[in-house]
Design a protein around this motif. Structure first.
Motif, PDB file in Angstrom:
ATOM      1  N   ALA A   1       0.836  -1.205   0.000  1.00 40.74           N
ATOM      2  CA  ALA A   1       0.000   0.000   0.000  1.00 40.74           C
ATOM      3  C   ALA A   1       0.870   1.255   0.000  1.00 40.74           C
ATOM      4  O   ALA A   1       0.554   2.242  -0.678  1.00 40.74           O
ATOM      5  CB  ALA A   1      -0.922  -0.005   1.218  1.00 40.74           C
TER       6      ALA A   1
ATOM      7  N   HIS B   1       0.758   4.103  -2.843  1.00 42.48           N
ATOM      8  CA  HIS B   1       0.419   5.465  -2.421  1.00 42.48           C
ATOM      9  C   HIS B   1       1.439   6.443  -2.989  1.00 42.48           C
ATOM     10  O   HIS B   1       1.081   7.511  -3.505  1.00 42.48           O
ATOM     11  CB  HIS B   1       0.392   5.544  -0.898  1.00 42.48           C
ATOM     12  CG  HIS B   1      -0.064   6.878  -0.370  1.00 42.48           C
ATOM     13  ND1 HIS B   1       0.755   7.996  -0.347  1.00 42.48           N
ATOM     14  CD2 HIS B   1      -1.262   7.289   0.144  1.00 42.48           C
ATOM     15  CE1 HIS B   1       0.093   9.014   0.156  1.00 42.48           C
ATOM     16  NE2 HIS B   1      -1.129   8.614   0.455  1.00 42.48           N
ATOM     17  N   TYR B   2       2.711   6.068  -2.914  1.00 47.34           N
ATOM     18  CA  TYR B   2       3.757   6.937  -3.457  1.00 47.34           C
ATOM     19  C   TYR B   2       3.658   7.041  -4.983  1.00 47.34           C
ATOM     20  O   TYR B   2       3.765   8.138  -5.551  1.00 47.34           O
ATOM     21  CB  TYR B   2       5.135   6.419  -3.053  1.00 47.34           C
ATOM     22  CG  TYR B   2       6.261   7.236  -3.663  1.00 47.34           C
ATOM     23  CD1 TYR B   2       6.627   8.464  -3.107  1.00 47.34           C
ATOM     24  CD2 TYR B   2       6.917   6.813  -4.817  1.00 47.34           C
ATOM     25  CE1 TYR B   2       7.630   9.228  -3.690  1.00 47.34           C
ATOM     26  CE2 TYR B   2       7.919   7.578  -5.391  1.00 47.34           C
ATOM     27  CZ  TYR B   2       8.266   8.777  -4.824  1.00 47.34           C
ATOM     28  OH  TYR B   2       9.253   9.545  -5.403  1.00 47.34           O
TER      29      TYR B   2
END
Length: 220
Positions: free
Chosen positions: A207, A211-212
Motif C-alpha cells: 500500500a 500510495h507513493y
C-alpha cells in the motif's frame, strides 16, 4: 478483513441471484475480474519489494544514510535496534564509511532518533567521528534531503551515490525517494527480527508503494 469481505460476497451473491439473477451474475463477474487484477498487482508489487529487500550490503559506500525509527522511553524500538545492528555490521565491514544517522524527535519520543542511534553505535564500539547526526527529519524524504545537505555542508560536495540503510521491507520505497532526490542508492537491509512484524510490514508496504506511485508526496 479483506478475506472475510470476499467470502461474504461470494456467499451472499447466490442469495441475491434468486431475486435478481442478471444483477447477481454481472456483479459477480465484475467483482471477480477486479479481484484477479488486484491480486496480480499485489503479487507483482510484493515480488519487487522482496527482490529489493536483499539490497547490496557488500558494496562499498563512502557515505551511508541510516533511516530512523521509533524511540521509546526505555530505548530504541525493535525496528530501530535492528537498523542500529545492521549499521554496526556494515561499518565494521567497511571501516571507511561515514554514517549519517537521520531522524528528528517525535512528540512522544524522549530524544531524537539520530541521537539514539548515535549513542547505541558508540556503545557498540563505532568511532564517534564516523557518525554524523541529522536531527530534523520527520519523513523519509526529509531523511534523505537533510542528510545530503549535511554531507554537502561537511565536505563541500553533494554525493551522487549513497548507502541507504533501512528495514529490508522499506528498501524499495526508500530507493524511490532516493531517485526523486537525484541520488543513486545502495540498499543496505536491516533484517526485521520479529517474524510477525516482518510479515505485517511486507504486506503493508504494498500500500505504501502504490500510495507513493499514485500520489507522490513527502511522507514517511
Amino acid at each position: 478483513l479483506c478475506l472475510i469481505a470476499v467470502i461474504l460476497f461470494y456467499t451472499l451473491m447466490p442469495m441475491v441471484g434468486v431475486k435478481w439473477p442478471v444483477l447477481a451474475k454481472v456483479t459477480t463477474r465484475v467483482f471477480t475480474v477486479i479481484l484477479v487484477i488486484g491480486l496480480l498487482v499485489v503479487g507483482i508489487t510484493e515480488a519487487v519489494i522482496i527482490k529489493a529487500s536483499f539490497g547490496d550490503p557488500k558494496v562499498q559506500a563512502d557515505y551511508m544514510v541510516v533511516l530512523g525509527a521509533k524511540v521509546r522511553n526505555d530505548g530504541p524500538s525493535v525496528s530501530l535496534m535492528d537498523r542500529i545492528h545492521a549499521a554496526h555490521a556494515y561499518m565494521t565491514e567497511h571501516p571507511d564509511v561515514i554514517a549519517v544517522v537521520s531522524g528528528g524527535k517525535g512528540a512522544d519520543e524522549p530524544m531524537t532518533e539520530a541521537q539514539c542511534m548515535y549513542d547505541e553505535l558508540v556503545k557498540l564500539g563505532i568511532d564517534p567521528a564516523r557518525i554524523w547526526k541529522e536531527e530534523n527529519a520527520t519523513s523519509t524524504w526529509e531523511n534523505l534531503n537533510f542528510s545530503l545537505d549535511l554531507i554537502e555542508e561537511n565536505t563541500g560536495f553533494r554525493p551522487e551515490k549513497i548507502g541507504l540503510l533501512s528495514s529490508e521491507y522499506h528498501l524499495y520505497r526508500a530507493s524511490l525517494f532516493a531517485d526523486a532526490c537525484s541520488v543513486e542508492s545502495i540498499g543496505i537491509p536491516a533484517k526485521t527480527s520479529r517474524l510477525s512484524q516482518r510479515i505485517n510490514h511486507f504486506m503493508r508496504e504494498v500500500a505504501g508503494v502504490w500510495h507513493y506511485l499514485l500520489l507522490g508526496g513527502q511522507y514517511e
